[in-house]
Enzyme design. Structure first.
Site, PDB file in Angstrom:
ATOM      1  N   ASN A 135      -6.537  13.159 -10.316  1.00 44.62           N
ATOM      2  CA  ASN A 135      -7.203  13.641 -11.538  1.00 44.62           C
ATOM      3  C   ASN A 135      -7.046  15.153 -11.572  1.00 44.62           C
ATOM      4  O   ASN A 135      -6.599  15.760 -10.596  1.00 44.62           O
ATOM      5  CB  ASN A 135      -8.668  13.203 -11.590  1.00 44.62           C
ATOM      6  CG  ASN A 135      -9.456  13.761 -10.428  1.00 44.62           C
ATOM      7  OD1 ASN A 135      -9.583  14.985 -10.273  1.00 44.62           O
ATOM      8  ND2 ASN A 135      -9.967  12.889  -9.571  1.00 44.62           N
ATOM      9  N   VAL A 160      -8.458   2.998 -12.666  1.00 36.68           N
ATOM     10  CA  VAL A 160      -9.634   3.658 -13.248  1.00 36.68           C
ATOM     11  C   VAL A 160      -9.343   4.106 -14.688  1.00 36.68           C
ATOM     12  O   VAL A 160     -10.233   4.056 -15.552  1.00 36.68           O
ATOM     13  CB  VAL A 160     -10.033   4.876 -12.376  1.00 36.68           C
ATOM     14  CG1 VAL A 160     -11.142   5.692 -13.033  1.00 36.68           C
ATOM     15  CG2 VAL A 160     -10.471   4.419 -10.985  1.00 36.68           C
ATOM     16  N   TYR A 161      -8.107   4.500 -14.987  1.00 41.32           N
ATOM     17  CA  TYR A 161      -7.773   5.027 -16.317  1.00 41.32           C
ATOM     18  C   TYR A 161      -7.394   3.943 -17.332  1.00 41.32           C
ATOM     19  O   TYR A 161      -7.066   4.236 -18.477  1.00 41.32           O
ATOM     20  CB  TYR A 161      -6.670   6.090 -16.209  1.00 41.32           C
ATOM     21  CG  TYR A 161      -7.150   7.414 -15.644  1.00 41.32           C
ATOM     22  CD1 TYR A 161      -8.503   7.654 -15.399  1.00 41.32           C
ATOM     23  CD2 TYR A 161      -6.260   8.447 -15.367  1.00 41.32           C
ATOM     24  CE1 TYR A 161      -8.947   8.874 -14.882  1.00 41.32           C
ATOM     25  CE2 TYR A 161      -6.693   9.671 -14.860  1.00 41.32           C
ATOM     26  CZ  TYR A 161      -8.039   9.874 -14.618  1.00 41.32           C
ATOM     27  OH  TYR A 161      -8.457  11.088 -14.128  1.00 41.32           O
ATOM     28  N   GLY A 188      -9.323   4.803  -5.810  1.00 41.77           N
ATOM     29  CA  GLY A 188      -7.998   4.194  -5.975  1.00 41.77           C
ATOM     30  C   GLY A 188      -6.950   4.786  -5.054  1.00 41.77           C
ATOM     31  O   GLY A 188      -7.187   5.035  -3.870  1.00 41.77           O
ATOM     32  N   VAL A 189      -5.764   5.008  -5.610  1.00 37.55           N
ATOM     33  CA  VAL A 189      -4.639   5.562  -4.851  1.00 37.55           C
ATOM     34  C   VAL A 189      -5.024   6.932  -4.263  1.00 37.55           C
ATOM     35  O   VAL A 189      -4.733   7.235  -3.102  1.00 37.55           O
ATOM     36  CB  VAL A 189      -3.416   5.751  -5.775  1.00 37.55           C
ATOM     37  CG1 VAL A 189      -2.293   6.465  -5.062  1.00 37.55           C
ATOM     38  CG2 VAL A 189      -2.919   4.414  -6.285  1.00 37.55           C
ATOM     39  N   ASP A 190      -5.672   7.734  -5.078  1.00 36.67           N
ATOM     40  CA  ASP A 190      -6.068   9.086  -4.679  1.00 36.67           C
ATOM     41  C   ASP A 190      -6.948   9.040  -3.423  1.00 36.67           C
ATOM     42  O   ASP A 190      -6.710   9.768  -2.433  1.00 36.67           O
ATOM     43  CB  ASP A 190      -6.844   9.693  -5.866  1.00 36.67           C
ATOM     44  CG  ASP A 190      -6.909  11.206  -5.840  1.00 36.67           C
ATOM     45  OD1 ASP A 190      -6.235  11.814  -4.987  1.00 36.67           O
ATOM     46  OD2 ASP A 190      -7.630  11.773  -6.687  1.00 36.67           O
ATOM     47  N   SER A 205      -2.239   5.367 -13.919  1.00 30.51           N
ATOM     48  CA  SER A 205      -3.142   5.147 -15.077  1.00 30.51           C
ATOM     49  C   SER A 205      -3.605   3.701 -15.277  1.00 30.51           C
ATOM     50  O   SER A 205      -4.382   3.445 -16.199  1.00 30.51           O
ATOM     51  CB  SER A 205      -2.531   5.647 -16.407  1.00 30.51           C
ATOM     52  OG  SER A 205      -2.579   7.060 -16.477  1.00 30.51           O
ATOM     53  N   ASP A 238       0.852  -1.188   0.000  1.00 27.44           N
ATOM     54  CA  ASP A 238       0.000   0.000   0.000  1.00 27.44           C
ATOM     55  C   ASP A 238       0.889   1.239   0.000  1.00 27.44           C
ATOM     56  O   ASP A 238       1.739   1.394   0.881  1.00 27.44           O
ATOM     57  CB  ASP A 238      -0.865  -0.049   1.266  1.00 27.44           C
ATOM     58  CG  ASP A 238      -1.868   1.081   1.324  1.00 27.44           C
ATOM     59  OD1 ASP A 238      -1.651   2.143   0.701  1.00 27.44           O
ATOM     60  OD2 ASP A 238      -2.879   0.904   2.027  1.00 27.44           O
TER      61      ASP A 238
HETATM   62  N1  AR6 Z   1      -1.382   1.600  -2.950  1.00 24.53           N
HETATM   63  C1  AR6 Z   1      -0.783   1.240  -4.113  1.00 24.53           C
HETATM   64  N2  AR6 Z   1      -1.466   1.005  -5.253  1.00 24.53           N
HETATM   65  C2  AR6 Z   1      -2.816   1.146  -5.228  1.00 24.53           C
HETATM   66  C3  AR6 Z   1      -3.520   1.538  -4.058  1.00 24.53           C
HETATM   67  C4  AR6 Z   1      -2.744   1.758  -2.882  1.00 24.53           C
HETATM   68  N3  AR6 Z   1      -3.299   2.129  -1.725  1.00 24.53           N
HETATM   69  N4  AR6 Z   1      -4.850   1.596  -4.367  1.00 24.53           N
HETATM   70  C5  AR6 Z   1      -4.968   1.265  -5.672  1.00 24.53           C
HETATM   71  N5  AR6 Z   1      -3.755   0.982  -6.194  1.00 24.53           N
HETATM   72  P1  AR6 Z   1      -5.924   4.239  -9.761  1.00 24.53           P
HETATM   73  P2  AR6 Z   1      -5.483   5.769 -12.261  1.00 24.53           P
HETATM   74  C6  AR6 Z   1      -3.388   0.605  -7.594  1.00 24.53           C
HETATM   75  O1  AR6 Z   1      -7.308   3.919 -10.206  1.00 24.53           O
HETATM   76  O2  AR6 Z   1      -5.727   4.577 -13.114  1.00 24.53           O
HETATM   77  C7  AR6 Z   1      -8.922   8.129  -9.083  1.00 24.53           C
HETATM   78  O3  AR6 Z   1     -10.310   8.203  -8.914  1.00 24.53           O
HETATM   79  C8  AR6 Z   1      -4.486   0.130  -8.502  1.00 24.53           C
HETATM   80  O4  AR6 Z   1      -4.734  -1.247  -8.280  1.00 24.53           O
HETATM   81  O5  AR6 Z   1      -5.703   4.675  -8.376  1.00 24.53           O
HETATM   82  O6  AR6 Z   1      -4.335   6.676 -12.594  1.00 24.53           O
HETATM   83  C9  AR6 Z   1      -8.306   9.486  -9.387  1.00 24.53           C
HETATM   84  O7  AR6 Z   1      -8.966  10.535  -8.704  1.00 24.53           O
HETATM   85  C10 AR6 Z   1      -3.910   0.416  -9.883  1.00 24.53           C
HETATM   86  O8  AR6 Z   1      -3.023  -0.637 -10.282  1.00 24.53           O
HETATM   87  O9  AR6 Z   1      -5.258   5.406 -10.701  1.00 24.53           O
HETATM   88  C11 AR6 Z   1      -8.495   9.603 -10.875  1.00 24.53           C
HETATM   89  O10 AR6 Z   1      -9.790  10.036 -11.200  1.00 24.53           O
HETATM   90  C12 AR6 Z   1      -3.049   1.657  -9.659  1.00 24.53           C
HETATM   91  O11 AR6 Z   1      -2.891   1.768  -8.247  1.00 24.53           O
HETATM   92  C13 AR6 Z   1      -8.310   8.180 -11.353  1.00 24.53           C
HETATM   93  O12 AR6 Z   1      -8.651   7.351 -10.245  1.00 24.53           O
HETATM   94  C14 AR6 Z   1      -3.643   2.953 -10.201  1.00 24.53           C
HETATM   95  O13 AR6 Z   1      -5.058   2.942 -10.073  1.00 24.53           O
HETATM   96  C15 AR6 Z   1      -6.879   7.884 -11.724  1.00 24.53           C
HETATM   97  O14 AR6 Z   1      -6.825   6.593 -12.273  1.00 24.53           O
END
Ligand code: AR6
Length: 173
Positions: A23, A124-125, A31-33, A121, A9
């Site tokens: 975003n 969600v992206y 997600g991460v955000d 990316s 994490d």
């Molecule tokens: N630690 C590490 N990796 C993680 C965690 C965590 N706590 N949580 C998720 N992941 P994403 P994006 C992974 O969707 O595609 C948000 O709503 C996850 O499994 O977080 O760039 C933003 O506000 C995936 O492999 O980022 C934007 O609107 C990776 O992190 C949008 O999502 C990235 O997934 C950005 O989408």
């Protein structure tokens, strides 16, 4: 510069700066955000609102990066960057590469020595994992930086395997 990989994490990483897959609104999401804002507390969102009002009234453009403090996280700073959404019809790899380059530029400005990146990316992206992993590794290899450790933090086994394979391809196993 060392490139390390961890399955875990990103909010738990004891590094100088963690990169947020944000975003362009800078106002949070899933997600991460979502995890960073949940674990880091309200100070991060407060600073994001200020950055938005003062420097990016139309939102942070894709491929750029800005820093805030890290609130209650173990890190000192959060570097927020906006990855591209994936599109089959258009090559957006330069925008994803820009996220890594710009985040490292901001890290250098802050004087960060250890920086943790998520798989920008690929959630969600919807960017394909193997492509995203190759872009990440090639860009950090080709970006001059004073950062001493770049740590990729992958939540799940599949992205971890993809990033490990990309590291072996790009840096040599
Ligand atoms: N630690 C590490 N990796 C993680 C965690 C965590 N706590 N949580 C998720 N992941 P994403 P994006 C992974 O969707 O595609 C948000 O709503 C996850 O499994 O977080 O760039 C933003 O506000 C995936 O492999 O980022 C934007 O609107 C990776 O992190 C949008 O999502 C990235 O997934 C950005 O989408």
């Amino acid at each position: 510069m060392r490139v390390t990989l961890v399955q875990g994490d990103i909010t738990e990483q004891d590094v100088d700066a963690v990169v947020n897959a944000a975003n362009s609104s800078l106002l949070g999401g899933g997600g991460v955000d979502g995890a960073i804002h949940r674990r880091g507390g309200p100070a991060i969102l407060r600073e994001c609102r200020e950055l938005r009002a003062d420097r990016h009234p139309d939102g942070l453009p894709t491929g750029q990066a800005v820093a805030t403090t890290a609130g209650d996280l173990p890190a000192r700073w959060v570097i927020h960057t906006v990855g591209p959404t994936y599109a089959k019809s258009e090559d957006r790899s330069h925008l994803l590469a820009s996220c890594f380059r710009e985040s490292l530029r901001v890290a250098d400005e802050l004087g960060a020595r250890a920086v943790a990146f998520p798989a920008i990316s690929t959630g969600v992206y919807r960017y394909p994992l193997d492509e995203a992993a190759d872009i990440a590794m090639r860009t950090v290899r080709d970006t001059p930086t004073r950062v001493a450790e770049i740590r990729f933090v992958l939540f799940d086994p599949a992205p971890y395997a993809a990033f490990r394979a990309a590291r072996d391809r790009v840096f040599g196993g």
